[in-house]
Design an enzyme around this catalytic site. Sequence first.
Site, PDB file in Angstrom:
ATOM      1  N   LYS A  11       0.824  -1.212   0.000  1.00 19.21           N
ATOM      2  CA  LYS A  11       0.000   0.000   0.000  1.00 19.21           C
ATOM      3  C   LYS A  11       0.865   1.272   0.000  1.00 19.21           C
ATOM      4  O   LYS A  11       2.083   1.210   0.245  1.00 19.21           O
ATOM      5  CB  LYS A  11      -0.931  -0.049   1.216  1.00 19.21           C
ATOM      6  CG  LYS A  11      -1.979  -1.175   1.144  1.00 19.21           C
ATOM      7  CD  LYS A  11      -2.971  -1.082   2.301  1.00 19.21           C
ATOM      8  CE  LYS A  11      -4.038  -2.164   2.217  1.00 19.21           C
ATOM      9  NZ  LYS A  11      -5.055  -2.035   3.308  1.00 19.21           N
ATOM     10  N   TYR A  51     -12.313  -2.393  -3.749  1.00 15.45           N
ATOM     11  CA  TYR A  51     -12.867  -2.558  -2.400  1.00 15.45           C
ATOM     12  C   TYR A  51     -14.394  -2.448  -2.386  1.00 15.45           C
ATOM     13  O   TYR A  51     -14.978  -2.078  -1.363  1.00 15.45           O
ATOM     14  CB  TYR A  51     -12.247  -1.535  -1.449  1.00 15.45           C
ATOM     15  CG  TYR A  51     -10.868  -1.907  -0.938  1.00 15.45           C
ATOM     16  CD1 TYR A  51     -10.691  -3.032  -0.120  1.00 15.45           C
ATOM     17  CD2 TYR A  51      -9.742  -1.149  -1.232  1.00 15.45           C
ATOM     18  CE1 TYR A  51      -9.442  -3.380   0.372  1.00 15.45           C
ATOM     19  CE2 TYR A  51      -8.486  -1.480  -0.741  1.00 15.45           C
ATOM     20  CZ  TYR A  51      -8.342  -2.597   0.069  1.00 15.45           C
ATOM     21  OH  TYR A  51      -7.105  -2.930   0.564  1.00 15.45           O
ATOM     22  N   ASN A 114      -2.011   0.522   6.659  1.00 17.66           N
ATOM     23  CA  ASN A 114      -1.581  -0.764   7.232  1.00 17.66           C
ATOM     24  C   ASN A 114      -0.740  -1.616   6.278  1.00 17.66           C
ATOM     25  O   ASN A 114      -0.737  -2.843   6.361  1.00 17.66           O
ATOM     26  CB  ASN A 114      -2.774  -1.524   7.821  1.00 17.66           C
ATOM     27  CG  ASN A 114      -3.818  -1.885   6.784  1.00 17.66           C
ATOM     28  OD1 ASN A 114      -3.639  -1.606   5.604  1.00 17.66           O
ATOM     29  ND2 ASN A 114      -4.889  -2.512   7.222  1.00 17.66           N
ATOM     30  N   HIS A 117      -2.176  -5.345   1.529  1.00 21.52           N
ATOM     31  CA  HIS A 117      -3.465  -6.028   1.319  1.00 21.52           C
ATOM     32  C   HIS A 117      -3.174  -7.469   0.932  1.00 21.52           C
ATOM     33  O   HIS A 117      -2.183  -7.744   0.251  1.00 21.52           O
ATOM     34  CB  HIS A 117      -4.266  -5.375   0.179  1.00 21.52           C
ATOM     35  CG  HIS A 117      -5.362  -6.271  -0.323  1.00 21.52           C
ATOM     36  ND1 HIS A 117      -6.568  -6.379   0.313  1.00 21.52           N
ATOM     37  CD2 HIS A 117      -5.390  -7.158  -1.361  1.00 21.52           C
ATOM     38  CE1 HIS A 117      -7.305  -7.283  -0.329  1.00 21.52           C
ATOM     39  NE2 HIS A 117      -6.612  -7.774  -1.348  1.00 21.52           N
ATOM     40  N   GLU A 128      -9.653 -10.774  -7.532  1.00 20.02           N
ATOM     41  CA  GLU A 128      -8.672  -9.693  -7.380  1.00 20.02           C
ATOM     42  C   GLU A 128      -7.489  -9.857  -8.343  1.00 20.02           C
ATOM     43  O   GLU A 128      -6.955  -8.873  -8.845  1.00 20.02           O
ATOM     44  CB  GLU A 128      -8.189  -9.646  -5.931  1.00 20.02           C
ATOM     45  CG  GLU A 128      -9.297  -9.192  -4.978  1.00 20.02           C
ATOM     46  CD  GLU A 128      -8.912  -9.257  -3.507  1.00 20.02           C
ATOM     47  OE1 GLU A 128      -7.760  -9.659  -3.195  1.00 20.02           O
ATOM     48  OE2 GLU A 128      -9.754  -8.892  -2.669  1.00 20.02           O
TER      49      GLU A 128
HETATM   50  P1  RTP Z   1      -7.158  -5.650   3.223  1.00 16.03           P
HETATM   51  O1  RTP Z   1      -8.483  -5.984   2.561  1.00 16.03           O
HETATM   52  O2  RTP Z   1      -6.660  -4.283   2.877  1.00 16.03           O
HETATM   53  O3  RTP Z   1      -6.151  -6.743   3.013  1.00 16.03           O
HETATM   54  O4  RTP Z   1      -7.380  -5.627   4.812  1.00 16.03           O
HETATM   55  P2  RTP Z   1      -8.153  -6.684   5.689  1.00 16.03           P
HETATM   56  O5  RTP Z   1      -8.690  -7.805   4.847  1.00 16.03           O
HETATM   57  O6  RTP Z   1      -7.248  -7.042   6.836  1.00 16.03           O
HETATM   58  O7  RTP Z   1      -9.350  -5.798   6.237  1.00 16.03           O
HETATM   59  P3  RTP Z   1     -10.779  -5.501   5.574  1.00 16.03           P
HETATM   60  O8  RTP Z   1     -11.815  -5.777   6.585  1.00 16.03           O
HETATM   61  O9  RTP Z   1     -10.897  -6.133   4.227  1.00 16.03           O
HETATM   62  O10 RTP Z   1     -10.730  -3.916   5.386  1.00 16.03           O
HETATM   63  C1  RTP Z   1     -10.072  -3.322   4.283  1.00 16.03           C
HETATM   64  C2  RTP Z   1      -9.268  -2.135   4.760  1.00 16.03           C
HETATM   65  O11 RTP Z   1     -10.152  -1.142   5.260  1.00 16.03           O
HETATM   66  C3  RTP Z   1      -9.567  -0.493   6.376  1.00 16.03           C
HETATM   67  N1  RTP Z   1     -10.420  -0.662   7.544  1.00 16.03           N
HETATM   68  N2  RTP Z   1     -10.675   0.294   8.374  1.00 16.03           N
HETATM   69  N3  RTP Z   1     -11.636   1.818  10.557  1.00 16.03           N
HETATM   70  C4  RTP Z   1     -11.987   0.541  10.454  1.00 16.03           C
HETATM   71  O12 RTP Z   1     -12.670  -0.026  11.255  1.00 16.03           O
HETATM   72  C5  RTP Z   1     -11.476  -0.204   9.324  1.00 16.03           C
HETATM   73  N4  RTP Z   1     -11.721  -1.478   9.077  1.00 16.03           N
HETATM   74  C6  RTP Z   1     -11.062  -1.758   7.929  1.00 16.03           C
HETATM   75  C7  RTP Z   1      -8.235  -1.123   6.639  1.00 16.03           C
HETATM   76  O13 RTP Z   1      -7.229  -0.286   6.090  1.00 16.03           O
HETATM   77  C8  RTP Z   1      -8.329  -2.455   5.917  1.00 16.03           C
HETATM   78  O14 RTP Z   1      -7.058  -2.871   5.489  1.00 16.03           O
HETATM   79 MG    MG Z   2      -9.847  -7.458   3.128  1.00 15.74          MG
END
Ligand code: RTP
Ligand code: MG
Length: 142
Positions: A11, A51, A114, A117, A128
């Site tokens: 990222k 997303y 973070n 991804h 994806e």
């Molecule tokens: P990613 O898709 O980026 O790999 O991350 P992830 O699966 O660990 O998390 P996901 O639930 O898919 O959320 C995508 C991205 O959205 C942001 N996020 N912010 N503020 C919040 O509660 C929140 N929750 C998610 C994060 O940057 C996450 O990587």
């Molecule tokens: Mg995710």
Amino acid sequence: MAVERTLSIVKPDAVGKNVIGRIYSRFEDAGLTIVAAKMLRLSEAVAGGFYAEHKERPFYNDLVAFMTSGPVVVQVLEGEGAIAKNRELMGATNPQEAEAGTIRADFAESIDANAVHGSDSPASAEREIAYFFAASELCPRD
Ligand code: RTP
Ligand code: MG
């Protein structure tokens, strides 16, 4: 365990910190092979479409703004159990909760910025990978 492919993104925060190579080393040291890669700037439309599953979430606009804030590096990782292995290497979404030694614990600042991804299921990996790469851009080793 079956050989899988997963979509990974370095990222904008991690690209800005100049740690692309250190993150790639984590993948390679864990036995994953990079079979496709490109650096690009995501448009709002491309980041938003990527997303789309989070479109109704309160963090969606911030997420799209962050993902378009600078260049990213997108790659396809291949290996046994690649989807779960990559998620393990990444650590929890919130770096404050990520296990020591994970990419997010070591390189990420916040739940928004973070570092990486990774696809979270075989279905999302398939979608994806196709979102960013034509089949002809994948370069598996023989
Ligand atoms: P990613 O898709 O980026 O790999 O991350 P992830 O699966 O660990 O998390 P996901 O639930 O898919 O959320 C995508 C991205 O959205 C942001 N996020 N912010 N503020 C919040 O509660 C929140 N929750 C998610 C994060 O940057 C996450 O990587
Ligand atoms: Mg995710």
